[in-house]
Design a protein around this motif. Sequence first.
Motif, PDB file in Angstrom:
ATOM      1  N   PHE A  41       0.829  -1.212   0.000  1.00 44.70           N
ATOM      2  CA  PHE A  41       0.000   0.000   0.000  1.00 44.70           C
ATOM      3  C   PHE A  41       0.857   1.253   0.000  1.00 44.70           C
ATOM      4  O   PHE A  41       1.916   1.299   0.621  1.00 44.70           O
ATOM      5  CB  PHE A  41      -0.895   0.068   1.246  1.00 44.70           C
ATOM      6  N   LYS A  42       0.369   2.258  -0.678  1.00 48.92           N
ATOM      7  CA  LYS A  42       0.950   3.602  -0.620  1.00 48.92           C
ATOM      8  C   LYS A  42      -0.211   4.545  -0.342  1.00 48.92           C
ATOM      9  O   LYS A  42      -1.279   4.428  -0.950  1.00 48.92           O
ATOM     10  CB  LYS A  42       1.606   3.980  -1.947  1.00 48.92           C
ATOM     11  N   ILE A  43       0.003   5.478   0.564  1.00 45.54           N
ATOM     12  CA  ILE A  43      -1.015   6.476   0.894  1.00 45.54           C
ATOM     13  C   ILE A  43      -0.367   7.838   0.729  1.00 45.54           C
ATOM     14  O   ILE A  43       0.692   8.095   1.295  1.00 45.54           O
ATOM     15  CB  ILE A  43      -1.551   6.294   2.328  1.00 45.54           C
ATOM     16  N   GLU A  44      -1.027   8.698  -0.052  1.00 43.81           N
ATOM     17  CA  GLU A  44      -0.443   9.994  -0.401  1.00 43.81           C
ATOM     18  C   GLU A  44      -1.469  11.094  -0.146  1.00 43.81           C
ATOM     19  O   GLU A  44      -2.634  10.961  -0.507  1.00 43.81           O
ATOM     20  CB  GLU A  44      -0.063   9.958  -1.877  1.00 43.81           C
ATOM     21  N   LEU A  45      -1.017  12.164   0.485  1.00 43.19           N
ATOM     22  CA  LEU A  45      -1.855  13.339   0.702  1.00 43.19           C
ATOM     23  C   LEU A  45      -1.296  14.468  -0.156  1.00 43.19           C
ATOM     24  O   LEU A  45      -0.146  14.862  -0.006  1.00 43.19           O
ATOM     25  CB  LEU A  45      -1.852  13.745   2.180  1.00 43.19           C
ATOM     26  N   ASP A  46      -2.114  14.945  -1.090  1.00 45.29           N
ATOM     27  CA  ASP A  46      -1.735  16.037  -1.977  1.00 45.29           C
ATOM     28  C   ASP A  46      -2.784  17.129  -1.818  1.00 45.29           C
ATOM     29  O   ASP A  46      -3.873  17.022  -2.396  1.00 45.29           O
ATOM     30  CB  ASP A  46      -1.655  15.544  -3.422  1.00 45.29           C
ATOM     31  N   ASN A  47      -2.457  18.139  -1.036  1.00 48.94           N
ATOM     32  CA  ASN A  47      -3.406  19.198  -0.673  1.00 48.94           C
ATOM     33  C   ASN A  47      -4.622  18.561  -0.012  1.00 48.94           C
ATOM     34  O   ASN A  47      -4.485  17.944   1.025  1.00 48.94           O
ATOM     35  CB  ASN A  47      -3.755  20.075  -1.870  1.00 48.94           C
ATOM     36  N   GLU A  48      -5.811  18.659  -0.629  1.00 48.95           N
ATOM     37  CA  GLU A  48      -7.006  18.084  -0.007  1.00 48.95           C
ATOM     38  C   GLU A  48      -7.367  16.722  -0.590  1.00 48.95           C
ATOM     39  O   GLU A  48      -8.423  16.181  -0.297  1.00 48.95           O
ATOM     40  CB  GLU A  48      -8.199  19.042  -0.111  1.00 48.95           C
ATOM     41  N   VAL A  62      -5.116   6.317  -1.972  1.00 45.19           N
ATOM     42  CA  VAL A  62      -4.661   5.020  -1.487  1.00 45.19           C
ATOM     43  C   VAL A  62      -4.473   4.172  -2.732  1.00 45.19           C
ATOM     44  O   VAL A  62      -5.399   4.025  -3.530  1.00 45.19           O
ATOM     45  CB  VAL A  62      -5.694   4.370  -0.545  1.00 45.19           C
ATOM     46  N   PHE A  63      -3.267   3.634  -2.911  1.00 47.73           N
ATOM     47  CA  PHE A  63      -3.026   2.850  -4.111  1.00 47.73           C
ATOM     48  C   PHE A  63      -2.026   1.748  -3.856  1.00 47.73           C
ATOM     49  O   PHE A  63      -1.315   1.742  -2.848  1.00 47.73           O
ATOM     50  CB  PHE A  63      -2.578   3.732  -5.282  1.00 47.73           C
ATOM     51  N   THR A  64      -2.017   0.806  -4.776  1.00 45.26           N
ATOM     52  CA  THR A  64      -1.048  -0.277  -4.741  1.00 45.26           C
ATOM     53  C   THR A  64      -0.833  -0.762  -6.166  1.00 45.26           C
ATOM     54  O   THR A  64      -1.706  -0.610  -7.017  1.00 45.26           O
ATOM     55  CB  THR A  64      -1.507  -1.450  -3.845  1.00 45.26           C
ATOM     56  N   GLU A  65       0.325  -1.275  -6.393  1.00 43.72           N
ATOM     57  CA  GLU A  65       0.585  -1.940  -7.659  1.00 43.72           C
ATOM     58  C   GLU A  65       1.533  -3.091  -7.388  1.00 43.72           C
ATOM     59  O   GLU A  65       2.378  -3.012  -6.494  1.00 43.72           O
ATOM     60  CB  GLU A  65       1.144  -0.998  -8.717  1.00 43.72           C
ATOM     61  N   LYS A  66       1.325  -4.150  -8.106  1.00 48.85           N
ATOM     62  CA  LYS A  66       2.116  -5.345  -7.874  1.00 48.85           C
ATOM     63  C   LYS A  66       2.464  -5.957  -9.216  1.00 48.85           C
ATOM     64  O   LYS A  66       1.614  -6.074 -10.088  1.00 48.85           O
ATOM     65  CB  LYS A  66       1.313  -6.328  -7.027  1.00 48.85           C
ATOM     66  N   GLN A  67       3.722  -6.309  -9.366  1.00 51.24           N
ATOM     67  CA  GLN A  67       4.181  -6.965 -10.579  1.00 51.24           C
ATOM     68  C   GLN A  67       4.831  -8.282 -10.181  1.00 51.24           C
ATOM     69  O   GLN A  67       5.501  -8.356  -9.160  1.00 51.24           O
ATOM     70  CB  GLN A  67       5.215  -6.113 -11.310  1.00 51.24           C
ATOM     71  N   GLY A 114       2.553 -10.709 -14.623  1.00 51.41           N
ATOM     72  CA  GLY A 114       1.272 -10.089 -14.295  1.00 51.41           C
ATOM     73  C   GLY A 114       1.489  -8.729 -13.670  1.00 51.41           C
ATOM     74  O   GLY A 114       2.557  -8.437 -13.109  1.00 51.41           O
ATOM     75  N   TYR A 115       0.482  -7.909 -13.782  1.00 58.84           N
ATOM     76  CA  TYR A 115       0.520  -6.570 -13.211  1.00 58.84           C
ATOM     77  C   TYR A 115      -0.869  -6.288 -12.662  1.00 58.84           C
ATOM     78  O   TYR A 115      -1.868  -6.535 -13.339  1.00 58.84           O
ATOM     79  CB  TYR A 115       0.888  -5.541 -14.277  1.00 58.84           C
ATOM     80  N   ALA A 116      -0.933  -5.822 -11.449  1.00 59.17           N
ATOM     81  CA  ALA A 116      -2.222  -5.499 -10.848  1.00 59.17           C
ATOM     82  C   ALA A 116      -2.085  -4.204 -10.076  1.00 59.17           C
ATOM     83  O   ALA A 116      -1.042  -3.936  -9.467  1.00 59.17           O
ATOM     84  CB  ALA A 116      -2.665  -6.624  -9.918  1.00 59.17           C
ATOM     85  N   SER A 117      -3.139  -3.376 -10.106  1.00 56.01           N
ATOM     86  CA  SER A 117      -3.104  -2.122  -9.369  1.00 56.01           C
ATOM     87  C   SER A 117      -4.515  -1.630  -9.112  1.00 56.01           C
ATOM     88  O   SER A 117      -5.462  -2.056  -9.762  1.00 56.01           O
ATOM     89  CB  SER A 117      -2.321  -1.056 -10.137  1.00 56.01           C
ATOM     90  N   PHE A 118      -4.620  -0.767  -8.138  1.00 60.83           N
ATOM     91  CA  PHE A 118      -5.845  -0.003  -7.943  1.00 60.83           C
ATOM     92  C   PHE A 118      -5.480   1.302  -7.269  1.00 60.83           C
ATOM     93  O   PHE A 118      -4.405   1.435  -6.679  1.00 60.83           O
ATOM     94  CB  PHE A 118      -6.911  -0.757  -7.131  1.00 60.83           C
ATOM     95  N   LYS A 119      -6.371   2.265  -7.385  1.00 62.43           N
ATOM     96  CA  LYS A 119      -6.168   3.558  -6.744  1.00 62.43           C
ATOM     97  C   LYS A 119      -7.533   4.115  -6.367  1.00 62.43           C
ATOM     98  O   LYS A 119      -8.453   4.118  -7.167  1.00 62.43           O
ATOM     99  CB  LYS A 119      -5.457   4.524  -7.688  1.00 62.43           C
ATOM    100  N   ARG A 120      -7.649   4.565  -5.128  1.00 57.56           N
ATOM    101  CA  ARG A 120      -8.856   5.245  -4.662  1.00 57.56           C
ATOM    102  C   ARG A 120      -8.419   6.623  -4.193  1.00 57.56           C
ATOM    103  O   ARG A 120      -7.455   6.760  -3.450  1.00 57.56           O
ATOM    104  CB  ARG A 120      -9.509   4.508  -3.480  1.00 57.56           C
TER     105      ARG A 120
END
Length: 144
Positions: A63-70, A74-79, A95-101
């Motif tokens: 997991f990676k969580i990033e705050l950019d201003n407001e 939350v995202f992840t990527e896996k290879q 394979g490559y998988a990812s999502f971002k919210r």
Amino acid sequence: MSLLAKTNRLPVGLDDFFNTDWFGGTTNHVNRIGFNTPAINIKETDDSFHIYLAAPGVAKDDFKIELDNENLSVFTEKQNQEETSSDKYTRKEFGYASFKRTFKLPESIDGTSINAAYNNGILEVTLPKKEEAKVQPKRMIEIS
């Protein structure tokens, strides 16, 4: 018979309502080789908001969580890549998988105190409210 039963569709406007994330989030429900966009729950308490993101099978370190201003993302990527060879053939799989919210945070959030924990396939992101946004207890006002 209801409109939904007759047409098998929601009335115009309600369809958009049920396909929109609360909290200003964006969704993409496309299955990306291995990960679906994870389901979320958002809970508000007097002191904070809690985002619960269901992602079983994803390691905490992915997991990676990033705050950019407001905007909170939350995202992840896996290879992964696997290769097997012998004198007659070579087999490669990858394979490559990812999502971002992404969530647009209200101004009432204290961005300096956001924290996250991962337990049993659930990522919990805690968004504390600023002091002035917290619910104040009831008090009596004296009349002069």
